[in-house]
Design an enzyme around this catalytic site. Structure first.
Site, short mmCIF file in Angstrom:
data_model
loop_
_atom_site.label_atom_id
_atom_site.label_comp_id
_atom_site.label_asym_id
_atom_site.label_seq_id
_atom_site.Cartn_x
_atom_site.Cartn_y
_atom_site.Cartn_z
CG ASN A 167 -1.35 1.96 1.53
OD1 ASN A 167 -2.36 1.56 0.78
ND2 ASN A 167 -2.03 1.44 2.76
CD GLU B 136 -3.10 -2.93 7.75
OE1 GLU B 136 -1.81 -2.61 6.90
OE2 GLU B 136 -4.08 -1.57 6.96
C1 PEP Z 1 -0.34 0.47 6.31
O1 PEP Z 1 -0.70 1.42 6.32
O2 PEP Z 1 -1.32 -0.50 5.56
C2 PEP Z 1 0.23 -0.27 7.09
C3 PEP Z 1 0.49 -1.46 7.56
O3 PEP Z 1 2.04 0.58 7.41
P1 PEP Z 1 2.96 0.29 7.66
O4 PEP Z 1 3.60 -1.06 7.01
O5 PEP Z 1 3.95 1.38 7.13
O6 PEP Z 1 2.75 -0.46 8.77
#
Ligand code: PEP
Length: 251
Positions: free
Chosen positions: A12, A170
């Site tokens: 992403n 997440e």
């Molecule tokens: C995200 O934005 O979906 C994410 C997991 O960000 P990061 O890997 O930077 O924590």
């Protein structure tokens, strides 16, 4: 069962990437994927909407899939500044992220909004990646499992199958912070998600569950080995080809 779920490593890019840098990054990822010749895992990049078409065109035939970061629930109409799932599909996307915590927070998206967006993705022939996750306050209050259950029940549309749904767990407090849950904590959350999905759809065992939150090359193998983890949704580390490819390799 785990081996029948082909790992998916999704990047992403968020609101990052002008044309020159974005195209160069996509090419570096595509070159790495092509060279590795993986058939046992999928690699997806989700650039900003402005680059979806150019990157999808450039990535065709390389094995790299391209997705959007969000879509509107409607196919077209008076919604200034929005992008429909049909537009993403037309631009060459195969997937779309819906319900990312930054959109839940920045844009006030609710589970109902996210569910409508996931349905829009289906309508357009895209696979939605439905994001869920607890905040730090919710975790510290011991509410993680309850929050995940509420978000799943509210945002996963009826009729989802293993082929038409990806869920990304997440934890909000792990996104972009360098902090991650422990491997047993990730495994417990994913097992809970699969249990809840089992009450919602017939093919819950086949749905891919991604972990997202500060995944990088150095911790990918451990996080991806946690029970019921079928891949990763990667933010910051997806902006560096070597780092992103190292995560894909760890899968
Ligand atoms: C995200 O934005 O979906 C994410 C997991 O960000 P990061 O890997 O930077 O924590």
């Amino acid at each position: 069962m785990a081996r029948t779920r082909r790992p998916l490593i999704a990047g992403n890019w968020k609101m990052n990437g002008l044309k020159a840098d974005g195209m160069a990054l996509a090419k570096a990822v595509a070159d790495g994927v092509k060279q590795a010749g993986w058939t046992d895992r999928e690699v997806l990049i989700c650039p900003p909407a402005t680059l979806v078409m150019a990157i999808a065109d450039a990535a065709r035939g390389t094995g790299v899939l391209v997705g959007g970061q969000d879509c509107h629930a409607k196919a077209s109409g008076a919604h200034t500044g929005e992008t429909s799932a049909e537009m993403l599909r037309d631009a060459g996307a195969s997937h779309v992220i819906v319900g990312h915590s930054e959109r839940r927070t920045d844009c006030g998206e609710t589970d109902a909004t996210i569910r409508a967006k996931a349905e829009a993705a289906w309508r357009a022939g895209l696979t939605p990646i439905v994001c869920i996750g607890e905040t730090l306050v919710e975790r510290e209050a011991g509410r993680t499992m309850a929050v995940l259950e509420t978000q799943l029940k509210g945002s996963v549309p009826t009729g989802a199958t293993a082929a038409t749904l990806v869920v990304a767990y997440e934890p909000v407090w792990a996104i972009g912070t360098g902090k991650t849950p422990t491997t047993p904590e990730v495994a417990a959350a994913h097992a809970h998600i699969r249990r809840v999905l089992g009450g919602l759809l017939a093919e819950a065992n086949g749905v891919r569950l991604l972990y997202g939150g500060s995944v990088k090359g150095a911790n990918a193998a451990e996080l991806l080995a946690a029970g019921d983890v079928d891949g990763a949704l990667v933010g910051g580390a997806s902006l560096k080809a070597d780092e992103f490819l190292a995560i894909a390799k760890a899968a």
